[in-house]
Structures are given as C-alpha cells and as structure tokens.
Design an enzyme around this catalytic site. Structure first.
Site, PDB file in Angstrom:
ATOM      1  CB  CYS A 263     -21.379  78.427  43.303  1.00 39.92           C
ATOM      2  SG  CYS A 263     -21.636  80.164  43.652  1.00 39.92           S
ATOM      3  CE  LYS A 266     -22.544  80.831  38.561  1.00 39.33           C
ATOM      4  NZ  LYS A 266     -21.120  81.136  38.483  1.00 39.33           N
TER       5      LYS A 266
HETATM    6  N1  LIG Z   1     -24.309  83.299  45.347  1.00 36.75           N
HETATM    7  C1  LIG Z   1     -23.203  82.773  45.838  1.00 36.75           C
HETATM    8  O1  LIG Z   1     -23.219  82.021  46.808  1.00 36.75           O
HETATM    9  C2  LIG Z   1     -21.867  83.110  45.223  1.00 36.75           C
HETATM   10  C3  LIG Z   1     -20.689  82.842  45.943  1.00 36.75           C
HETATM   11  C4  LIG Z   1     -19.466  83.166  45.379  1.00 36.75           C
HETATM   12  C5  LIG Z   1     -19.414  83.709  44.101  1.00 36.75           C
HETATM   13  N2  LIG Z   1     -20.558  83.928  43.412  1.00 36.75           N
HETATM   14  C6  LIG Z   1     -20.465  84.549  42.074  1.00 36.75           C
HETATM   15  O2  LIG Z   1     -20.796  85.922  42.183  1.00 36.75           O
HETATM   16  C7  LIG Z   1     -21.471  86.369  41.002  1.00 36.75           C
HETATM   17  C8  LIG Z   1     -22.806  86.960  41.374  1.00 36.75           C
HETATM   18  O3  LIG Z   1     -23.602  85.942  41.944  1.00 36.75           O
HETATM   19  P1  LIG Z   1     -24.967  86.259  42.708  1.00 36.75           P
HETATM   20  O4  LIG Z   1     -25.419  84.974  43.319  1.00 36.75           O
HETATM   21  O5  LIG Z   1     -24.770  87.459  43.548  1.00 36.75           O
HETATM   22  O6  LIG Z   1     -25.906  86.627  41.450  1.00 36.75           O
HETATM   23  P2  LIG Z   1     -27.359  87.268  41.490  1.00 36.75           P
HETATM   24  O7  LIG Z   1     -28.035  86.752  40.276  1.00 36.75           O
HETATM   25  O8  LIG Z   1     -27.977  87.073  42.827  1.00 36.75           O
HETATM   26  O9  LIG Z   1     -27.100  88.844  41.324  1.00 36.75           O
HETATM   27  C9  LIG Z   1     -26.570  89.423  40.175  1.00 36.75           C
HETATM   28  C10 LIG Z   1     -27.099  90.859  40.091  1.00 36.75           C
HETATM   29  O10 LIG Z   1     -26.435  91.550  39.045  1.00 36.75           O
HETATM   30  C11 LIG Z   1     -27.360  92.437  38.429  1.00 36.75           C
HETATM   31  N3  LIG Z   1     -26.845  92.853  37.125  1.00 36.75           N
HETATM   32  C12 LIG Z   1     -26.888  92.209  35.938  1.00 36.75           C
HETATM   33  N4  LIG Z   1     -26.283  92.937  34.995  1.00 36.75           N
HETATM   34  C13 LIG Z   1     -25.837  94.053  35.593  1.00 36.75           C
HETATM   35  C14 LIG Z   1     -25.106  95.199  35.144  1.00 36.75           C
HETATM   36  N5  LIG Z   1     -24.735  95.322  33.881  1.00 36.75           N
HETATM   37  N6  LIG Z   1     -24.811  96.144  36.047  1.00 36.75           N
HETATM   38  C15 LIG Z   1     -25.198  96.043  37.324  1.00 36.75           C
HETATM   39  N7  LIG Z   1     -25.896  95.010  37.800  1.00 36.75           N
HETATM   40  C16 LIG Z   1     -26.197  94.018  36.956  1.00 36.75           C
HETATM   41  C17 LIG Z   1     -28.648  91.643  38.393  1.00 36.75           C
HETATM   42  O11 LIG Z   1     -29.783  92.477  38.221  1.00 36.75           O
HETATM   43  C18 LIG Z   1     -28.599  90.965  39.779  1.00 36.75           C
HETATM   44  O12 LIG Z   1     -29.239  91.755  40.757  1.00 36.75           O
HETATM   45  C19 LIG Z   1     -21.558  85.148  40.090  1.00 36.75           C
HETATM   46  O13 LIG Z   1     -20.465  85.158  39.219  1.00 36.75           O
HETATM   47  C20 LIG Z   1     -21.434  83.995  41.053  1.00 36.75           C
HETATM   48  O14 LIG Z   1     -20.918  82.833  40.445  1.00 36.75           O
HETATM   49  C21 LIG Z   1     -21.791  83.658  43.937  1.00 36.75           C
END
Ligand SMILES: NC(=O)c1ccc[n+]([C@@H]2O[C@H](COP(=O)([O-])OP(=O)(O)OC[C@H]3O[C@@H](n4cnc5c(N)ncnc54)[C@H](O)[C@@H]3O)[C@@H](O)[C@H]2O)c1
Length: 434
Positions: A263, A266
């Site tokens: 996070c 980016k």
């Molecule tokens: N990881 C963290 O600590 C965190 C904390 C707060 C916010 N976020 C935000 O949350 C969001 C997700 O982060 P993450 O770490 O869970 O990402 P991640 O990469 O772990 O997971 C994303 C998932 O989305 C899936 N995906 C992609 N396109 C898709 C679609 N069209 N339909 C359904 N699924 C699809 C991917 O296959 C993947 O499994 C990001 O915007 C991130 O900035 C992350």
C-alpha cells in the site's frame, strides 16, 4: 444481507470472512479460477493470523462461499464490493484501474434489483463516479448506487482491524446507499465503532491522505534517526518523548529500513500523480517517497560500515524478508531493494523467513540460499542482518548466534535489541539511530 466480494486477495478474502462473521451471506468471486478452486478445497491462499479458522467456521455455517460464476451471485446481491488490486501503473506511477473497470464491466449486465456497488479497493478520487458511468453505459436500466468504503486493515492484524476498526469510512451519494452499508456494519455499533459517512470524493481521498500521512511519520522518524546517529541521541527516547504529546501520538514513530508493502509505496505515488493531474502541490509526499528510497540505500551503507568498510566476499545471514512480520506478502519489501544491491556488491546471502520464502524465491536473485532453521542460516556467516521483526527473531540465543557466526557482527535494522546488552555479550552491534 447478500454480499458479493469481487477479488479474493488480502482484502477481499479477509473482508469477505469478516462480513460473514457479522452475519451476512457472502460469496467471494475471483477471476483467477485456480484461486477459487483452492479456496473451495479449504486451502488458504495467504498467510494471515486467524484467517484460516474464520474462513472454515463461516463456510461450515453456510455464510461464506467461493465461486467462479458471477451469474450465480450478482443478481441476488444487495451489496457488491470491488476488492481487486490497484497496482502502480507501469511507467507513470498512477493507480492502474484496469482490474476495477474489468470487474465492474463484468457485473453490470447481471445487476438485478437495487444493488450498491462499493469500491473497497484503494482508488483515486473520481473512480466511484467513473464506475457509475461504466455501469450506466452497459446497463442503463440498472437500479444501483455507487459507494466508497476504503479499507484500512494492516496485514498481520487484518482480522482485528476489520472486526474492531478505529472507524469505518463510507462515501455515498444518497441515504439509500448509506442505509445499506450501515446495515452491513450494524454489529459494529455494539462496540461503538464510529461510522463516518461523507461524499464519494472525500471518502476516496481519506484513504490516500491517511496512508500518505502514516508514510510521512515513518520517513520523518527515519530521517530524525539519521541525525541521532550523527549527534549521539537515542531515536527511541526521541520518539517516546514526541509520542507522549497526544497531538503527535506514539505510533509509526519507529525507525527501520524504509516502508514497503502493498500500500504505502503505491498509494503515495498515486496521490502525487492525482495532485499533479489537478495542478495541486504534493511536495511533502514527493519528499516522503525520496526519503524512503534514501533510507533503503542508507541500510546498504550501514551494513558496509558494520562489515569494516567492504561487503564484497562476505556472507550475510538475513533474518526476515517480508515487509513486516505476520504476513507472507513480499510486495515492495525493503529486502527486495537491499539484498540484490548487496549481492551486486559481492555479498553472499543466507536467508530465513517464517512465511515469506515461497514469495521471496520468485522475486529475489537465485543465488540466495534459504534455510528452515534460524541458527543454521547463520553458520559460517560473517554477520547477521535482522531485516524484519518476526517474533522468532526477538529472543535469539545469543551464545548460539556467536558460535555459528565467523565474526560476531549483528546488524539490527529493526532496533530489537539493546545496544549495551549486545556489546556486553561480545557483539559488534549496529542499529538505527541509537
Ligand atoms: N493488502 C492490504 O494490506 C490492503 C489494505 C487496504 C487496502 N488495500 C487495497 O485493496 C485492494 C486489493 O488489495 P489486495 O492486497 O487484496 O490485492 P491482491 O492482489 O491480494 O488481490 C486482488 C485479487 O483480485 C483478483 N481480481 C483481479 N481482477 C478481478 C476481477 N475482474 N474480478 C474479480 N477478481 C479480480 C485477483 O485475481 C486477486 O486475487 C487494493 O486496491 C489495495 O490497495 C490493500
């Protein structure tokens, strides 16, 4: 309530499981069929403390399921959460919204009855309105609202952060969408969690501003730790004295090898791009990013100095590879910047990490040797570099460490140990700002 979670990553899977725990009927969908298959087989895709049990419990009680088919879950959903990745777009630092718009285009034709489409992914200001436009272009008849519900969980403490957050932020355009989201989060009113509702743009910006502010605290204390090194002050005393002021607060004032993770790097970059696009200043955040890069470079210098001015030909036992403890997430971990540079400078690396090795192998140079046992990692090494503060590294048997090492050099990039004690134990100990 019927909830669909689009994306089964860190955020989608953890929030899906937590919403099911609140009593909602949750279906998690992912475009990656292999992920869905594994989840259906009861396998966990990520390491997050407590997640496996929470998922199992809610699957067994029939509130949580995984699917490869949008047709089965979208038409019945009251709330659809978009929790797909928004990585940095190659070349320009913007948030890449490809996955968000793909997800939304896929669901648009299937909407049936009133539905709220909620951005949980971290997305730049204006995205919710664009999501609305995309849906209307595909399905002008759809009865829906868009909302923003940014996620603030920390990996490693994700479940407690989701179940007992400091606040829930919801961005909405009208009462109807607000009521749907408040209904989902109703169990939180029992623990008096503030649910703060505001407009879409403010909610989207709250997420970026919060992450940028936390990153600023980290870069700030890292920079002050450099001054401490020069003037003989103790960064822990300085941080403690600062943190006692309730206007400042004690959290995020611990020096380290620079922030990483999925996070902060980016999101700070994306916020700078958003500000530039709108002709607004983003000088503080730009500097925070620069200071963070400099901090990682400074760690290489620190390691070189601890090794007597030359790292070439030395073997380092590196403890910890992930960007923080209690996660297997290697995204933007400082180790990814520091270790390749050390190898380029002629170091040999033996590495240990409780959960990150699988991910690390794909991202780090092949010459790194990985070990399952902490002390075997140190055998015949010229120094220990403590990179990530996993609990298992916080109470090492220093006699064994000394026996294993060629030279008793201990470089603690997380300030776990006390300099005086380590010196008394016979180590040449270096850390940050003490
Ligand atoms: N990881 C963290 O600590 C965190 C904390 C707060 C916010 N976020 C935000 O949350 C969001 C997700 O982060 P993450 O770490 O869970 O990402 P991640 O990469 O772990 O997971 C994303 C998932 O989305 C899936 N995906 C992609 N396109 C898709 C679609 N069209 N339909 C359904 N699924 C699809 C991917 O296959 C993947 O499994 C990001 O915007 C991130 O900035 C992350």
């Amino acid at each position: 309530m019927k909830v669909t979670m689009l994306g089964c990553g860190y955020v989608g899977l953890v929030s899906g499981a937590c919403f099911a725990e609140f009593g909602a009927n949750v279906t998690c969908f992912d475009v990656d069929k292999k992920k869905v298959d594994r989840l259906q087989d009861g396998e966990m895709l990520i390491y997050e403390p407590g997640l496996s049990d929470l998922v199992k419990k809610n699957v067994n009680q029939g509130r949580l399921s995984f699917t490869e088919s949008l047709n089965t879950c979208i038409p019945d959903s009251d709330l659809i959460f978009v929790a797909v990745g928004t990585p940095t777009r190659r070349g320009d630092g913007h948030a890449d919204l490809t996955y968000v718009y793909q997800a939304v285009q896929n669901i648009a034709p299937l909407l049936n009855g009133y539905t709220v489409i909620v951005d949980k992914s971290t997305v730049p200001v204006g995205t919710a309105r664009n999501v609305k436009r995309v849906i209307l272009e595909t399905n002008p008849e759809a009865d829906f609202d868009v909302a923003s519900n940014p996620e603030f969980l920390r990996e490693g403490a994700a479940i407690s952060d989701l179940m007992r957050p400091d606040r829930v932020v919801i961005g909405i355009e009208n009462k109807r969408a607000e009521e749907a989201l408040r209904e989902l989060y109703r169990p939180m009113s029992l623990i008096e969690t503030p649910i703060f509702s505001t407009d879409l743009e403010s909610a989207e910006l709250i997420k970026y501003a919060s992450n940028a502010f936390l990153a600023t605290k980290i870069s700030f204390i890292n920079e002050i730790s450099m001054l401490c090194d020069e003037v003989g002050a103790d960064i822990h005393a300085v941080a403690k004295g600062m943190g006692m002021d309730s206007r400042i607060g004690e959290k995020f004032l611990r020096p380290g090898p620079g922030f990483g993770g999925s996070c902060f790097p980016k999101d700070t970059q994306a916020l700078v791009r958003t500000a530039q696009e709108h002709g607004a200043s983003s000088r503080i955040i730009e500097t925070v990013i620069e200071v963070n890069e400099a901090q990682k470079a400074r760690m290489i210098k620190k390691i070189r100095e601890a090794l007597g001015g030359k790292e070439s030909g030395k073997t380092l036992a590196v403890l910890g590879l992930t960007f923080k403890p209690e996660t297997d997430d290697m995204r933007e971990a400082p180790s990814l910047a520091i270790l390749p540079k050390l190898i380029e400078n002629g170091c040999y690396i033996n590495a240990h990490d409780p959960k990150g090795v699988g991910e690390a192998k794909a991202l780090l140079p092949n010459s790194i040797k990985y070990f399952d046992d902490i002390y075997i990692t140190m055998e015949n090494a010229d120094a220990v570099v403590l990179m990530t503060e996993w609990d298992v590294y916080c109470n090492l048997d220093m006699e064994v460490v000394k026996q294993k090492l060629n030279t008793p050099i201990f470089i603690d990039l997380r300030n776990i140990y006390e300099p005086e004690t380590m010196n008394l134990l016979g180590f040449e100990y270096s850390c940050i700002g003490r």
